[in-house]
Design an enzyme around this catalytic site. Structure first.
Site, PDB file in Angstrom:
ATOM      1  N   HIS A   1       4.264   4.503   6.956  1.00 16.06           N
ATOM      2  CA  HIS A   1       4.238   3.048   7.139  1.00 16.06           C
ATOM      3  C   HIS A   1       4.395   2.400   5.766  1.00 16.06           C
ATOM      4  O   HIS A   1       3.810   2.866   4.782  1.00 16.06           O
ATOM      5  CB  HIS A   1       2.907   2.656   7.791  1.00 16.06           C
ATOM      6  CG  HIS A   1       2.784   1.183   8.054  1.00 16.06           C
ATOM      7  ND1 HIS A   1       2.478   0.283   7.069  1.00 16.06           N
ATOM      8  CD2 HIS A   1       2.942   0.460   9.198  1.00 16.06           C
ATOM      9  CE1 HIS A   1       2.447  -0.942   7.584  1.00 16.06           C
ATOM     10  NE2 HIS A   1       2.724  -0.851   8.872  1.00 16.06           N
TER      11      HIS A   1
ATOM     12  N   ASP B   1       3.254  -0.143   4.068  1.00 19.07           N
ATOM     13  CA  ASP B   1       2.071  -0.475   3.269  1.00 19.07           C
ATOM     14  C   ASP B   1       1.276   0.776   2.899  1.00 19.07           C
ATOM     15  O   ASP B   1       0.776   0.903   1.777  1.00 19.07           O
ATOM     16  CB  ASP B   1       1.151  -1.447   4.041  1.00 19.07           C
ATOM     17  CG  ASP B   1       1.841  -2.762   4.375  1.00 19.07           C
ATOM     18  OD1 ASP B   1       2.690  -3.203   3.585  1.00 19.07           O
ATOM     19  OD2 ASP B   1       1.541  -3.344   5.435  1.00 19.07           O
ATOM     20  N   LYS B   2       1.182   1.713   3.823  1.00 21.10           N
ATOM     21  CA  LYS B   2       0.414   2.948   3.568  1.00 21.10           C
ATOM     22  C   LYS B   2       1.092   3.813   2.513  1.00 21.10           C
ATOM     23  O   LYS B   2       0.431   4.488   1.720  1.00 21.10           O
ATOM     24  CB  LYS B   2       0.260   3.758   4.861  1.00 21.10           C
ATOM     25  CG  LYS B   2      -1.023   3.452   5.580  1.00 21.10           C
ATOM     26  CD  LYS B   2      -2.203   4.179   4.952  1.00 21.10           C
ATOM     27  CE  LYS B   2      -3.456   3.354   4.937  1.00 21.10           C
ATOM     28  NZ  LYS B   2      -3.935   2.918   3.665  1.00 21.10           N
TER      29      LYS B   2
ATOM     30  N   GLU C   1      -0.616  -1.551  -8.499  1.00 22.04           N
ATOM     31  CA  GLU C   1      -0.062  -2.025  -7.230  1.00 22.04           C
ATOM     32  C   GLU C   1       1.334  -1.439  -7.053  1.00 22.04           C
ATOM     33  O   GLU C   1       2.020  -1.137  -8.029  1.00 22.04           O
ATOM     34  CB  GLU C   1       0.055  -3.556  -7.225  1.00 22.04           C
ATOM     35  CG  GLU C   1      -1.208  -4.291  -7.658  1.00 22.04           C
ATOM     36  CD  GLU C   1      -2.379  -4.121  -6.715  1.00 22.04           C
ATOM     37  OE1 GLU C   1      -2.159  -3.740  -5.544  1.00 22.04           O
ATOM     38  OE2 GLU C   1      -3.507  -4.359  -7.146  1.00 22.04           O
TER      39      GLU C   1
ATOM     40  N   GLU D   1      -2.184  -3.108 -14.272  1.00 22.82           N
ATOM     41  CA  GLU D   1      -2.764  -2.947 -15.606  1.00 22.82           C
ATOM     42  C   GLU D   1      -3.432  -1.582 -15.695  1.00 22.82           C
ATOM     43  O   GLU D   1      -4.279  -1.258 -14.862  1.00 22.82           O
ATOM     44  CB  GLU D   1      -3.818  -4.039 -15.871  1.00 22.82           C
ATOM     45  CG  GLU D   1      -3.260  -5.464 -15.773  1.00 22.82           C
ATOM     46  CD  GLU D   1      -3.071  -5.921 -14.336  1.00 22.82           C
ATOM     47  OE1 GLU D   1      -2.003  -6.511 -14.050  1.00 22.82           O
ATOM     48  OE2 GLU D   1      -3.954  -5.669 -13.491  1.00 22.82           O
TER      49      GLU D   1
ATOM     50  N   ASP E   1      10.567  -3.305   6.911  1.00 24.53           N
ATOM     51  CA  ASP E   1       9.378  -4.090   6.528  1.00 24.53           C
ATOM     52  C   ASP E   1       9.011  -3.764   5.092  1.00 24.53           C
ATOM     53  O   ASP E   1       8.725  -2.612   4.791  1.00 24.53           O
ATOM     54  CB  ASP E   1       8.170  -3.678   7.388  1.00 24.53           C
ATOM     55  CG  ASP E   1       7.948  -4.605   8.555  1.00 24.53           C
ATOM     56  OD1 ASP E   1       7.972  -5.821   8.331  1.00 24.53           O
ATOM     57  OD2 ASP E   1       7.749  -4.111   9.676  1.00 24.53           O
ATOM     58  N   ALA E   2       8.964  -4.760   4.231  1.00 30.10           N
ATOM     59  CA  ALA E   2       8.536  -4.510   2.848  1.00 30.10           C
ATOM     60  C   ALA E   2       7.098  -3.992   2.838  1.00 30.10           C
ATOM     61  O   ALA E   2       6.286  -4.381   3.683  1.00 30.10           O
ATOM     62  CB  ALA E   2       8.636  -5.797   2.030  1.00 30.10           C
TER      63      ALA E   2
ATOM     64  N   LYS F   1      -3.676  -2.796   4.293  1.00 30.74           N
ATOM     65  CA  LYS F   1      -4.198  -2.124   5.499  1.00 30.74           C
ATOM     66  C   LYS F   1      -5.696  -1.870   5.330  1.00 30.74           C
ATOM     67  O   LYS F   1      -6.195  -0.770   5.565  1.00 30.74           O
ATOM     68  CB  LYS F   1      -3.432  -0.820   5.746  1.00 30.74           C
ATOM     69  CG  LYS F   1      -2.043  -1.074   6.315  1.00 30.74           C
ATOM     70  CD  LYS F   1      -2.096  -1.594   7.744  1.00 30.74           C
ATOM     71  CE  LYS F   1      -0.787  -2.188   8.212  1.00 30.74           C
ATOM     72  NZ  LYS F   1      -0.531  -3.548   7.710  1.00 30.74           N
TER      73      LYS F   1
ATOM     74  N   ASP G   1     -14.843  -3.218  -5.791  1.00 32.48           N
ATOM     75  CA  ASP G   1     -14.177  -3.285  -4.479  1.00 32.48           C
ATOM     76  C   ASP G   1     -14.167  -1.911  -3.827  1.00 32.48           C
ATOM     77  O   ASP G   1     -14.337  -1.782  -2.617  1.00 32.48           O
ATOM     78  CB  ASP G   1     -12.711  -3.735  -4.642  1.00 32.48           C
ATOM     79  CG  ASP G   1     -12.569  -5.240  -4.719  1.00 32.48           C
ATOM     80  OD1 ASP G   1     -13.506  -5.948  -4.312  1.00 32.48           O
ATOM     81  OD2 ASP G   1     -11.513  -5.707  -5.180  1.00 32.48           O
TER      82      ASP G   1
END
Length: 389
Positions: free
Chosen positions: A23, A25-26, A51, A64, A252-253, A259, A285
């Site tokens: 997927h 995003d995954k 990212e 970073e 899909d970008a 997710k 986080d």
């Protein structure tokens, strides 16, 4: 267990989803965590915020990173894509020929100073403010919601059938969704039956829809979902779009960190909003969300409650949490204040202590980046702590 007088039993439906390794995003989550692991392998104190963006024939790394490690980003990206199965441009991405763009800078000096300047390892400050939740429920052995566990098992089963050669027609993308009927009694929940199943499998062209549906039912649904949860009323949507040839970043970008519900409790409990992947453990986080899960599971496994939600909050540069909250949904003989005291007595929730106790400087993160971060025994935060109370 609770001795409260029984209230009226409530029935309700609840849905959770999972997504495949390929997927969009995954795929980005896994690349971000592969970069993190590469740094931690050589420099356990690396500060990483990586990212990833994916689109047709292209991967962009941005963020970073301050680290002593020398890392070959091209190789990491291509190796991750190959493992996931993006090996041909007809799938929208080919690990051999795709463009890999790198826009990584050093960690901002102000953040670095706030986190570690003049502080011991145990007293390092949080890398940012934020709020994190941990959840546990006694409905499964893993103390996870059954809806999200089954959704992950369905996606993992499809990938296993592709990897072992049984289904050569499967492509890397895909999604599953599980709706279950539950009953709630005195705050505790119990899954009764599967109400609806949705499976969308990314496939090669020219595979008949009926063949895909039949094989999904025989080799995935019936293998994964315990028979007791399926009945004549269960609704199946197997490849509801009827065709899923074009998938992945081409259709899909993809972005790291999109997710977060798949990564956690499938919509149960709560979520503070911060993503996990691509972040080293100085980012609360990630590390504090793992600690909150550790607390929640420890309380349930100790029999102190049947279901519980923990909230932690932090501020940049400060080592101690600002607040710790416990919500037991009425499933404990003890008050929430009593459970809070047990938590405070048994867990050191300074960021540095969490990193030490859960051994979070090891390169373990790429395997967290698909099929959920919780409910999997190979991770330290899933081993309940023996509580003293």
């Amino acid at each position: 267990m609770s001795t409260h007088t029984s209230k009226k039993e409530k029935r309700f439906l609840f849905t959770s989803e999972s997504v495949a390794e390929g997927h969009s995003d995954k795929l980005c989550d896994q690349i971000s965590d592969a970069v993190l692991d590469a740094h931690l392998s050589s420099d356990p104190d690396a500060k990483v915020a990586c990212e990833c963006v994916a689109k047709t024939g292209m991967i962009l790394l941005c963020g970073e990173i301050t680290s002593r490690a020398i890392v070959d980003y091209q190789q990491i990206v291509r190796k991750t894509l190959k493992r996931i199965g993006y090996d041909d441009s007809s799938k929208g991405l080919d690990h051999k020929t795709c463009t890999v763009l790198v826009a990584l800078e050093q960690q901002c000096k102000e953040i670095k100073d706030a986190v570690s300047h003049g502080k011991s390892d145990d007293d390092i400050g949080a890398g940012d403010q934020g709020l994190m939740f941990g959840y546990a429920t006694d409905e499964t052995e893993e103390c996870m919601p059954l809806t999200v566990l089954l959704a992950h098992k369905l996606t993992a089963r499809i990938k296993a059938l592709e990897r072992n050669g049984t289904w050569p027609w499967v492509r890397p993308d895909g999604k599953t969704q599980v709706t279950m009927e539950y009953k709630e009694s005195n705050g505790a929940v119990e899954p009764i039956r599967v109400h609806t199943l949705v499976i969308s499998v990314h496939h090669a062209p020219d595979i008949p829809l009926q063949q895909i549906q039949k094989e999904l039912m025989e080799k995935v649904v019936k293998e994964v979902i315990p028979e007791k949860y399926l009945d004549e009323g269960t609704i199946y949507h197997l490849l509801p779009s009827e065709k899923f040839v074009e998938g992945g970043p081409k259709s899909d970008a993809g972005l790291t960190g999109r997710k977060i519900i798949v990564d956690t409790y499938g919509g149960w409990g709560a979520h503070g909003g911060g993503a996990f992947s691509g972040k080293d453990p100085s980012k609360v986080d990630r590390s504090a969300a793992y600690a909150a899960r550790w607390i929640a599971k420890s309380l349930v496994k100790a029999g102190l409650c049947r279901r519980v939600l923990i909230q932690l909050s932090y501020a940049i540069g400060l080592s101690h949490p600002l607040a710790i909250s416990v919500f037991h949904y009425g499933t404990s003989d003890r008050s929430e204040e009593e459970l809070l005291k047990i938590v405070q007595k048994n867990f050191d929730l300074r960021l540095g202590a969490i990193i030490r106790d859960l051994d979070l400087k090891k390169p373990i993160y790429q395997k967290t980046a698909c099929y959920g971060h919780f409910g999997r025994e190979e991770f330290t935060w899933e081993i309940p702590k023996k509580l003293v109370y």
